[in-house]
Scaffold this active site. Structure first.
Site, PDB file in Angstrom:
ATOM      1  CB  VAL A 174      -0.937   0.012   1.216  1.00 21.97           C
ATOM      2  CG1 VAL A 174      -1.952   1.129   1.078  1.00 21.97           C
ATOM      3  CG2 VAL A 174      -1.657  -1.327   1.354  1.00 21.97           C
ATOM      4  CG  ASP A 210       2.671  -5.287  10.183  1.00 20.31           C
ATOM      5  OD1 ASP A 210       3.562  -5.678  10.975  1.00 20.31           O
ATOM      6  OD2 ASP A 210       1.785  -6.039   9.743  1.00 20.31           O
ATOM      7  CB  THR A 269     -23.645 -24.413   0.558  1.00 19.57           C
ATOM      8  OG1 THR A 269     -24.261 -25.705   0.599  1.00 19.57           O
ATOM      9  CG2 THR A 269     -22.143 -24.576   0.756  1.00 19.57           C
TER      10      THR A 269
END
EC number: 2.7.1.33
Length: 257
Positions: free
Chosen positions: A13, A109, A185
């Protein structure tokens, strides 16, 4: 202008700060086989598309949890921008104290997120939750000391494992169904993933507060799925999608004269 970069296991990013204002942000898939030229040209194209001139980028800061990417990425910044980037790691000024058993093991991070949380929302004990490839829960004292952290598989990893390891279950969009009482499902998988993850968040936050005997802890969330989780539980006080960008800019300013 300052280039801020967070290299994660899934995405890289990239953001640009003009003073204290972020003027743009972009993401690309993390691939360790990319060359410095590929990274450099990609960043240049992003900037050009957004009318940001190459020469306007005066400095850069990078946090990374993917060592194999760093050589090419650093060289890209040197070659195309003539910049020696600041790398978040041991010895860098952050304004917080890493007091875990082995501070060098703490991911860049996590440090960046804690720095932002402390400087922007501190003054009281904090829990910082980052919903990334892994989900991390980090505890920060009112004085800026980081001692405790919990790591769990991210919700996307959990989903991927479910449909990769089963013969008949399909890949589904991760979103909260209207009810936990699923009748097919698709919604059955969605209910298990999302409601199950909400339960994890609430229980871990509860246990942190219980073991520290601190009831009033502000809980800050960030990361791609942080908004989904923060909308679905009242244990999260604030969602800040740009927490890591803000932390990178704070660290940058502390380390640039």
């Amino acid at each position: 202008m300052v280039l801020v970069v967070d290299i994660g296991n899934t995405n890289i990013v990239i953001g640009v700060y003009n003073g204290d204002d972020i003027t743009g942000s972009w993401r690309m898939v993390t691939r360790s086989e990319k060359t410095s030229d590929e990274y450099g040209i990609f960043i240049l194209n992003l900037l050009n598309y957004n009318n940001i001139k190459q020469e306007e980028i005066k400095s850069a800061i990078v946090s990374s949890v993917v060592p194999n990417v760093m050589h090419s990425f650093q060289n890209a910044l040197k070659k195309y921008f003539n910049i020696e980037p600041i790398i978040v790691g041991p010895g860098i000024k952050t304004g917080i104290t890493i007091a875990t058993d082995n501070p060098r093991e703490v991911g860049a991070d996590r440090i960046v997120g804690l720095v932002a949380a402390y400087h922007l929302y501190g003054g009281e004990p904090l829990i910082v939750i980052d919903f990334g490839t892994a989900t991390t829960y980090d505890v920060l004292s009112e004085s800026g000391e980081f001692k405790y952290g919990i790591t769990s598989p991210g919700i996307q990893i959990s989903a991927d494992a479910l449909w990769q390891k089963t013969a008949q279950l399909p890949s589904v969009e991760i979103k909260k169904p209207k009810s936990i009482l699923a009748r097919n499902t698709i919604t059955s998988i969605q209910a298990g993933l999302v409601y199950g993850y909400i339960g994890q968040v609430e229980y871990i936050v509860k246990k942190i507060k219980e073991e520290l005997n601190i009831e009033n802890m502000k809980v800050i969330a960030t990361g791609g799925l942080g908004r989904v989780m923060s909308d679905e539980t009242d244990v999260i006080d604030l969602y800040d999608p740009q927490l890591l960008f803000k932390g990178l800019k704070i660290i940058h300013d502390k380390n640039v004269k």
